[in-house]
Design a protein around this motif. Sequence first.
Motif, PDB file in Angstrom:
ATOM      1  N   PRO A  98     -15.185 -47.547 -44.763  1.00 46.43           N
ATOM      2  CA  PRO A  98     -15.800 -46.307 -45.229  1.00 46.43           C
ATOM      3  C   PRO A  98     -15.835 -45.291 -44.083  1.00 46.43           C
ATOM      4  N   LEU A  99     -14.992 -44.281 -44.164  1.00 39.16           N
ATOM      5  CA  LEU A  99     -14.969 -43.270 -43.098  1.00 39.16           C
ATOM      6  C   LEU A  99     -15.872 -42.122 -43.500  1.00 39.16           C
ATOM      7  N   LYS A 100     -17.051 -42.071 -42.896  1.00 39.96           N
ATOM      8  CA  LYS A 100     -18.015 -41.021 -43.249  1.00 39.96           C
ATOM      9  C   LYS A 100     -18.495 -40.318 -41.991  1.00 39.96           C
ATOM     10  N   PHE A 101     -18.557 -38.993 -42.065  1.00 45.41           N
ATOM     11  CA  PHE A 101     -19.068 -38.217 -40.928  1.00 45.41           C
ATOM     12  C   PHE A 101     -20.457 -38.714 -40.551  1.00 45.41           C
ATOM     13  N   GLY A 102     -20.679 -38.874 -39.283  1.00 46.02           N
ATOM     14  CA  GLY A 102     -21.993 -39.301 -38.802  1.00 46.02           C
ATOM     15  C   GLY A 102     -22.160 -40.812 -38.725  1.00 46.02           C
TER      16      GLY A 102
ATOM     17  N   LEU B  69     -14.627 -37.310 -30.345  1.00 49.87           N
ATOM     18  CA  LEU B  69     -15.152 -38.540 -30.935  1.00 49.87           C
ATOM     19  C   LEU B  69     -16.648 -38.434 -31.207  1.00 49.87           C
ATOM     20  N   GLY B  70     -17.203 -37.249 -30.950  1.00 48.79           N
ATOM     21  CA  GLY B  70     -18.625 -37.010 -31.214  1.00 48.79           C
ATOM     22  C   GLY B  70     -18.813 -35.915 -32.246  1.00 48.79           C
ATOM     23  N   THR B  71     -18.864 -34.683 -31.774  1.00 53.78           N
ATOM     24  CA  THR B  71     -19.223 -33.580 -32.676  1.00 53.78           C
ATOM     25  C   THR B  71     -18.239 -33.432 -33.842  1.00 53.78           C
ATOM     26  N   PHE B  72     -16.963 -33.668 -33.551  1.00 51.02           N
ATOM     27  CA  PHE B  72     -15.951 -33.476 -34.602  1.00 51.02           C
ATOM     28  C   PHE B  72     -16.166 -34.466 -35.752  1.00 51.02           C
ATOM     29  N   LEU B  73     -16.750 -35.616 -35.416  1.00 52.22           N
ATOM     30  CA  LEU B  73     -17.010 -36.652 -36.422  1.00 52.22           C
ATOM     31  C   LEU B  73     -18.482 -36.710 -36.807  1.00 52.22           C
ATOM     32  N   GLY B  74     -19.260 -35.777 -36.267  1.00 49.07           N
ATOM     33  CA  GLY B  74     -20.682 -35.718 -36.610  1.00 49.07           C
ATOM     34  C   GLY B  74     -21.507 -36.847 -36.009  1.00 49.07           C
ATOM     35  N   ILE B  75     -21.055 -37.424 -34.910  1.00 49.20           N
ATOM     36  CA  ILE B  75     -21.793 -38.526 -34.279  1.00 49.20           C
ATOM     37  C   ILE B  75     -22.750 -37.941 -33.234  1.00 49.20           C
ATOM     38  N   SER B  76     -24.023 -38.263 -33.344  1.00 48.59           N
ATOM     39  CA  SER B  76     -24.979 -37.654 -32.424  1.00 48.59           C
ATOM     40  C   SER B  76     -25.657 -38.669 -31.500  1.00 48.59           C
ATOM     41  N   ASP B  77     -25.163 -39.910 -31.496  1.00 46.77           N
ATOM     42  CA  ASP B  77     -25.733 -40.924 -30.611  1.00 46.77           C
ATOM     43  C   ASP B  77     -24.765 -41.154 -29.440  1.00 46.77           C
ATOM     44  N   PRO B  78     -25.176 -40.764 -28.216  1.00 42.29           N
ATOM     45  CA  PRO B  78     -24.260 -40.903 -27.069  1.00 42.29           C
ATOM     46  C   PRO B  78     -23.742 -42.334 -26.870  1.00 42.29           C
ATOM     47  N   GLU B  79     -24.585 -43.318 -27.156  1.00 42.18           N
ATOM     48  CA  GLU B  79     -24.132 -44.716 -27.022  1.00 42.18           C
ATOM     49  C   GLU B  79     -22.935 -44.973 -27.942  1.00 42.18           C
ATOM     50  N   LYS B  80     -23.020 -44.445 -29.139  1.00 41.71           N
ATOM     51  CA  LYS B  80     -21.944 -44.664 -30.116  1.00 41.71           C
ATOM     52  C   LYS B  80     -20.687 -43.875 -29.738  1.00 41.71           C
ATOM     53  N   ILE B  81     -20.899 -42.701 -29.169  1.00 43.55           N
ATOM     54  CA  ILE B  81     -19.731 -41.926 -28.710  1.00 43.55           C
ATOM     55  C   ILE B  81     -19.014 -42.701 -27.614  1.00 43.55           C
ATOM     56  N   LEU B  82     -19.784 -43.273 -26.701  1.00 40.92           N
ATOM     57  CA  LEU B  82     -19.156 -44.065 -25.629  1.00 40.92           C
ATOM     58  C   LEU B  82     -18.429 -45.281 -26.212  1.00 40.92           C
ATOM     59  N   GLU B  83     -18.996 -45.870 -27.247  1.00 43.56           N
ATOM     60  CA  GLU B  83     -18.337 -47.030 -27.858  1.00 43.56           C
ATOM     61  C   GLU B  83     -17.010 -46.625 -28.511  1.00 43.56           C
ATOM     62  N   LEU B  84     -17.007 -45.453 -29.144  1.00 45.63           N
ATOM     63  CA  LEU B  84     -15.753 -44.955 -29.737  1.00 45.63           C
ATOM     64  C   LEU B  84     -14.733 -44.642 -28.637  1.00 45.63           C
ATOM     65  N   ILE B  85     -15.194 -44.057 -27.542  1.00 46.33           N
ATOM     66  CA  ILE B  85     -14.280 -43.769 -26.429  1.00 46.33           C
ATOM     67  C   ILE B  85     -13.676 -45.078 -25.919  1.00 46.33           C
ATOM     68  N   ASP B  86     -14.527 -46.099 -25.780  1.00 44.10           N
ATOM     69  CA  ASP B  86     -14.047 -47.387 -25.277  1.00 44.10           C
ATOM     70  C   ASP B  86     -12.980 -47.981 -26.195  1.00 44.10           C
ATOM     71  N   GLU B  87     -13.185 -47.842 -27.482  1.00 41.39           N
ATOM     72  CA  GLU B  87     -12.209 -48.376 -28.445  1.00 41.39           C
ATOM     73  C   GLU B  87     -10.861 -47.661 -28.314  1.00 41.39           C
ATOM     74  N   VAL B  88     -10.939 -46.335 -28.170  1.00 35.12           N
ATOM     75  CA  VAL B  88      -9.743 -45.521 -28.003  1.00 35.12           C
ATOM     76  C   VAL B  88      -9.032 -45.865 -26.685  1.00 35.12           C
ATOM     77  N   GLU B  89      -9.833 -46.099 -25.644  1.00 35.66           N
ATOM     78  CA  GLU B  89      -9.293 -46.475 -24.327  1.00 35.66           C
ATOM     79  C   GLU B  89      -8.532 -47.793 -24.403  1.00 35.66           C
ATOM     80  N   THR B  90      -9.163 -48.780 -24.991  1.00 39.47           N
ATOM     81  CA  THR B  90      -8.565 -50.110 -25.037  1.00 39.47           C
ATOM     82  C   THR B  90      -7.259 -50.093 -25.831  1.00 39.47           C
ATOM     83  N   ALA B  91      -7.283 -49.382 -26.964  1.00 45.65           N
ATOM     84  CA  ALA B  91      -6.069 -49.292 -27.780  1.00 45.65           C
ATOM     85  C   ALA B  91      -4.998 -48.458 -27.087  1.00 45.65           C
ATOM     86  N   GLY B  92      -5.443 -47.509 -26.245  1.00 47.39           N
ATOM     87  CA  GLY B  92      -4.484 -46.639 -25.576  1.00 47.39           C
ATOM     88  C   GLY B  92      -4.033 -45.478 -26.436  1.00 47.39           C
ATOM     89  N   LEU B  93      -5.010 -44.800 -27.041  1.00 49.01           N
ATOM     90  CA  LEU B  93      -4.709 -43.617 -27.855  1.00 49.01           C
ATOM     91  C   LEU B  93      -5.167 -42.367 -27.123  1.00 49.01           C
TER      92      LEU B  93
END
Lengths: 145, 587
Positions: free
Chosen positions: B380-384, B327-351
């Motif tokens: 809009p799905l864009k890397f980064g 949810l970080g490097t593969f999508l080009g996300i370099s902000d740890p806060e945002k990576i944690l937010e993506l992890i949280d979204e995935v957690e809540t949905a149960g993916l």
Amino acid sequence: MIHLAKVLKANQLNKCIGCFTCMLVCAGINRRNHSIRKSCISMKTSGGMSGRFVSVVCQACRDPQCAGVCPSDALKPRKGGGVTLDKSKCIGCRRCEAACLVSAIGYDEEERKPLVCHHCGMCARYCPHGCLELVDVPDEEEVAV
Amino acid sequence: MIYADYIRVLHIELDKGKISIAQREDLTQYLGGVGVASKLLEEYMHPELEPLAPEQPIVFAIGALSSVYPVITKTVAMFISPLTGELGETYAGGRLAMTMFQAGFDAIVITGRAKGPTYVAINANDVAFKNAGAIWGTGNDSAGQIIRDSEKGPSGKRSIVRIGTAGENLVSYACVNVDRYRHFGRLGLGAVFGSKYLKAMSVIGNRDMPIENFQEYFKVYREIYDKATAQGGAMAKYHDTGTAINIEPLSKMGGLPTLNLRQGSFEDADKVSGDAFAKNQLVRKMACTGCPVGCIHIGQFRREFADEGYEYEAVSVGYDYELIYALGTFLGISDPEKILELIDEVETAGLDAMSAGVALGWAAEALEKGLVTEEETLAPLKFGEPEGFLKAIRYIAEGKNEFYLHLGKGVRHVSLKYGGYDFGMQIAGNEMAGYHTGYGSLIGAAVGARHSHLCNGGYSVDQGMKEPGVDPDAMAKSLLDEEVERCMLNSLVICLFARKVYDRETVLKAMKAIGMDMTDEELSAVAKRNYATKLRIKKALGFDWEGIKLPKRYFETPSARGQLDEATAEEILSRYRARMAEYQAAE
């Protein structure tokens, strides 16, 4: 010369990782049992896994209420605080359980005796994160002198 | 089962609301864990039916040493994967192994479909079927909290395994959450739960279990404990920085999948490194029950409530190497806060975090290349740029539109449907793990029984190679030997992070101290038997060893060990198949 007694203190529970090794080891060493229900120390989460860990363990009272309500003198105050249990005198009435303010006395359903911490410190020896420790306390009478 | 010569199996029939118990002496030859679970899967599965047919089983199993020794904390789950259509196998820590052990069940088989949303509450003396109508449709965090607060049962520690909305909606890579921070992540067990109307299962361990030979047992316990907790020892790195420590070295060697594997290293690796997370995000470490190491790293981020001005909540989520990769490097996300937010979204949905990240990577590139439109992706799905991905995670879990329904069936499926197979980063139907280290990681996942990086640790084989180039037969042998050995370790369900602590000698000593006297040769026979069982299951489910079609990008983007070529890959595959024949012929 002051003689030191040792009592268990859970002073750094903010460092607890919730591995329950303390409970597994207490039940193993003191009750020869794999079940953590037999442990005299209990770790609990307040508010689920994302909440903080709290310990339920003997506070080493100087004037232990559990001993006070024991009808058969099976529980006696221990040097440094807390109590000792003489199982041969215990009739399993469970009054001590109810008397403990912090609910630190459990009950062994199979043996029908209370689960009472005797401050052996094995939980502290096997705590990987330094949450528990066995500390020296001066014996009360000697302090009074 | 400890101190007994049988495996105790609880069979739960959701359609009938009935249970039965079997004490199976014949299963002891598989030792436990993955061996027993494979055998039970083979017995109960229906190869002729769809993976999500009500008749299909879910099997959970623990091992003979579970919870009795340090770091033996895992439970294996086996099922037919809705993602790959074949062998499904996944592991989770948390409290489940301990509670199953203390409830007295070595294995639990669940079949049938309940009449409506249900959760099952298990303890040593009862199995209750409870109405889960009120929690159907909740995220897995709420489901866990409600069951924890409402469920009354005997005293004893409890484990709660549950699904989020992704599982209810049958997303092919929905996971099952275990005790908040652990997961049966891969291959879609969450969808199998959902297909059975099974929202959750709680297990309370409340059995009396006297130790038979305390002196001998505790001597071995102490040795293992001291080895596992030694400063600077084999397991120290898992506690200190955690698995996230691998981000920077993997990036440096060019083995860190980045931007949908268009690159093998990430220019912002230092910003999302284990140290960066530890310095700025880490708020807590936790452990599975019985593990004195504690590898679970919890990070915190601040989430602002939209448009309300200076209104925030603090959110804690677990992070690991694989999640930062997917949810970080593969999508080009370099902000740890945002990576944690993506992890949280995935957690809540149960993916499953890895499959979700890899699916999003494919989607972003497919949108960029015009294979799909923004009318389909709705965001809009864009890397980064994390905002679009945050929405897309919810859309996958909901099955928002036709595009997301297809995306929810996995990268192989969606890339066959919309195009872009060659940049859909799956291997034999399972989305890639965070390693593009060489032939070991690639072919290891292709030939691994469940197509996971953990089947045979191919990434580790790559990193252990000193000389340039590859000997195809030696590579095939390394992968197969490790896969077979893990069929033994996983039958004891030892956490693989402790594999260096539990060498053969230690395993035999630990078993002996609880009355299981086995020889080294017998352990090898168990490993072989278990692997052979898995191969039979794969065959029955129609897995075609000759038909693995690897996306071209694996051969375009250089790996940590340089450019890979298809001919060499095929050569390793064919050597593996030849070596594997010995096991196929067994029994």
